[in-house]
Design an enzyme around this catalytic site. Structure first.
Site, PDB file in Angstrom:
ATOM      1  N   GLY A   1      39.154  22.923  12.477  1.00 24.44           N
ATOM      2  CA  GLY A   1      38.518  23.421  11.755  1.00 24.44           C
ATOM      3  C   GLY A   1      37.301  24.484  12.339  1.00 24.44           C
TER       4      GLY A   1
ATOM      5  CE  LYS B   1      38.053  18.513  18.882  1.00 30.34           C
ATOM      6  NZ  LYS B   1      37.686  19.131  17.577  1.00 30.34           N
ATOM      7  CB  SER B   2      31.727  21.235  20.515  1.00 31.31           C
ATOM      8  OG  SER B   2      32.004  20.118  19.366  1.00 31.31           O
TER       9      SER B   2
ATOM     10  NE  ARG C   1      29.557  25.386  19.464  1.00 28.14           N
ATOM     11  CZ  ARG C   1      30.092  24.679  18.581  1.00 28.14           C
ATOM     12  NH1 ARG C   1      31.326  24.278  18.884  1.00 28.14           N
ATOM     13  NH2 ARG C   1      29.676  24.457  17.169  1.00 28.14           N
TER      14      ARG C   1
ATOM     15  NE  ARG D   1      38.043  12.290  11.045  1.00 28.72           N
ATOM     16  CZ  ARG D   1      37.805  13.119  11.940  1.00 28.72           C
ATOM     17  NH1 ARG D   1      36.393  13.472  12.231  1.00 28.72           N
ATOM     18  NH2 ARG D   1      38.637  13.744  12.668  1.00 28.72           N
TER      19      ARG D   1
ATOM     20  CB  SER E   1      28.107  22.342   8.773  1.00 26.11           C
ATOM     21  OG  SER E   1      29.305  23.052   9.506  1.00 26.11           O
TER      22      SER E   1
ATOM     23  CG  ASP F   1      33.225  14.706  15.132  1.00 27.96           C
ATOM     24  OD1 ASP F   1      33.472  14.841  13.767  1.00 27.96           O
ATOM     25  OD2 ASP F   1      33.197  15.640  15.831  1.00 27.96           O
TER      26      ASP F   1
END
Ligand code: S3P
Length: 447
Positions: free
Chosen positions: A98, A26-27, A31, A355, A171, A324
């Site tokens: 996010g 996903k990341s 990008r 979470r 982050s 995650d």
């Protein structure tokens, strides 16, 4: 049935067998679309993750004037060049994602355009001050409510100035938002990172020919990017997502006689903390066929049933490398012998849901002892004793909570019911079918 709040039931599983591919990372997918949009010309992406979160980034970029489409199995991005975005006609809704909203705000903040961003209920409750604060230093203006949450109206700076920023929290989203903003600023923007986070943005910027440098200073990194340099198109192939692979990996470790191979998974050294942790717990995991693709380490993960899992203390400093994966690790920890201590995990409170409390609450309902502190979770593993289950879990529309408890249901005495499971499609659209094809028994409750 209200699809938005789908309920799934997870019952007992037979041994997991087979060779699978999990959805793409996903990341890296976010990008790839973003850098393709900033390059001049056509970027071709194969194996883009086709999930709701990634579509939110694609839609946001389309609203900024980028042409993105799929032909055959590939995605094409016709980049507008750095500084080439146009003003969107409408509010950009980033749904649950996010990464989409924070990275897109970075892109807009140093262009002379106005844009309003919003998201679903979960995203509207997540902190945005972490990006608003550094992006304001470039000269952008953010109009928001008192607690700096979405919706946020951004007025990008006409004449942005470069910044030197020390990251206050580990982050990758904040780091990436600043790097992307810095691309459209005359001069050099630099970021000091004291705890290393995933570096997909840096790696991909390098492969697109951006002027980016990474220097090490003791345990810190200083990442600098020079603006106004042209970036060139690149062909990108996205590997499988370790954060999705974590679910079949955990299942295969827990379910007797299982043996699976997950092919072609991205194992960036800043994303593989889950594998290190499982091996320390006694999991039978082998990494095979290592390869480098687009500067990213890719490999196959071979997992067999691991009957002697023991609880461990997960080192605090490992948390950015597996942020995650704590929910699914917690499920595995519930079956290990002895306590598993996860400290330094406060960031988990700011994800798609809180979470720490979601895991703690769900495990307690299922018959597992848990101790919860502000930034620490201890799971008292039951070892050879069966976990009761029979619980109803509210996943609060958090995909990783929904999938983690679906995995729990496959080993408990009584099945586990998960509400709010439709969120799974934000990252792992074929989760139920893929897990069932391996041996699990997850069904969608018809209302
Ligand atoms: C992500 C970074 C992490 C991670 C998220 C994806 C990214 O968030 O939890 O799922 O793609 O940059 P933070 O940057 O908030 O730690």
């Amino acid at each position: 049935m209200n699809k938005k709040f789908q309920t799934i039931i997870s019952g007992n599983s037979s041994a997991l067998k087979g060779q699978i591919y999990v959805p793409s990372d996903k990341s890296i997918s976010h990008r790839a679309l973003i850098l393709g949009s900033l390059a001049v010309g056509k970027t071709i992406i194969s194996d883009l993750l086709e999930s709701e979160d990634v579509f939110k980034t694609a839609n946001g970029l389309k609203a900024l004037g980028v042409d993105i489409y799929k032909r055959g199995n590939e995605w094409f991005v016709h980049g507008v060049g750095i500084g080439g975005f146009c003003e969107p006609d409408d509010i950009i809704d980033c749904g649950n994602s996010g990464t989409s909203v924070r990275l897109l705000m970075g892109l807009v903040s140093t262009s002379p355009i106005k844009a309003t961003f919003t998201g679903d209920e979960s995203l509207r409750n997540r902190p945005m001050d972490r990006v608003v604060e550094p992006l304001s230093e470039f000269g952008a203006f953010f109009s928001t409510n008192y607690d700096c949450k979405l919706p946020i109206h951004v007025i990008g700076s006409n004449e942005p100035i470069p910044i030197n920023y020390i990251l206050k929290i580990p982050s990758a989203q904040v780091k990436s938002a600043i790097l992307l903003a810095g691309l459209n600023v005359k001069g050099t923007t630099s970021i000091t990172e004291n705890e290393a986070t995933r570096d997909h943005t840096e790696k991909m910027l390098e492969s697109f020919g951006a002027n980016i440098k990474v220097k090490r200073k003791g345990l810190s990194k200083i990442i600098s990017v020079s603006g106004f340099s042209k970036i060139t198109t690149s062909a990108i192939k996205v590997p499988g997502d370790i954060s999705s692979a974590a679910f079949p990996i955990a299942s295969a470790c827990m379910i007797p006689n299982s043996e699976i191979v997950i092919k072609n998974v991205g194992l960036n050294p800043l994303r593989d903390g889950f594998i290190d942790t499982l091996i320390e717990m006694g999991a039978n995991i082998k990494i095979e066929n290592k390869n480098l693709e687009n500067g990213e380490l890719v490999a196959d993960i071979h997992v067999t049933y691991s009957p002697n899992l023991k609880g461990i203390e997960v080192p605090k400093e490992r948390s950015p490398r597996m942020i995650d994966e704590y929910p699914i690790l917690s499920i595995l920890a519930a079956t290990a012998k002895g306590p598993t201590i996860m400290d330094g995990i406060k960031e988990l409170r700011y994800k798609e849901s809180d979470r720490i409390s979601a895991v703690s609450d769900g495990l307690k309902r299922s018959g597992v002892n848990v101790s919860e502190k502000q930034d620490k979770l201890t799971i008292f593993g039951k070892g050879n004793q069966k976990i009761k289950g029979g619980s109803i879990i509210d996943a609060s529309n958090d995909h990783r909570i929904a999938m983690s408890f679906a995995i729990l249901g496959s080993i408990t005495e009584k099945s586990v019911e998960i509400r709010g499971a439709s969120s799974i499609k934000t990252s792992f659209p074929n989760f139920i079918d893929l897990m069932n094809s391996l041996g699990l028994d997850i069904s969608i409750l018809k209302s």
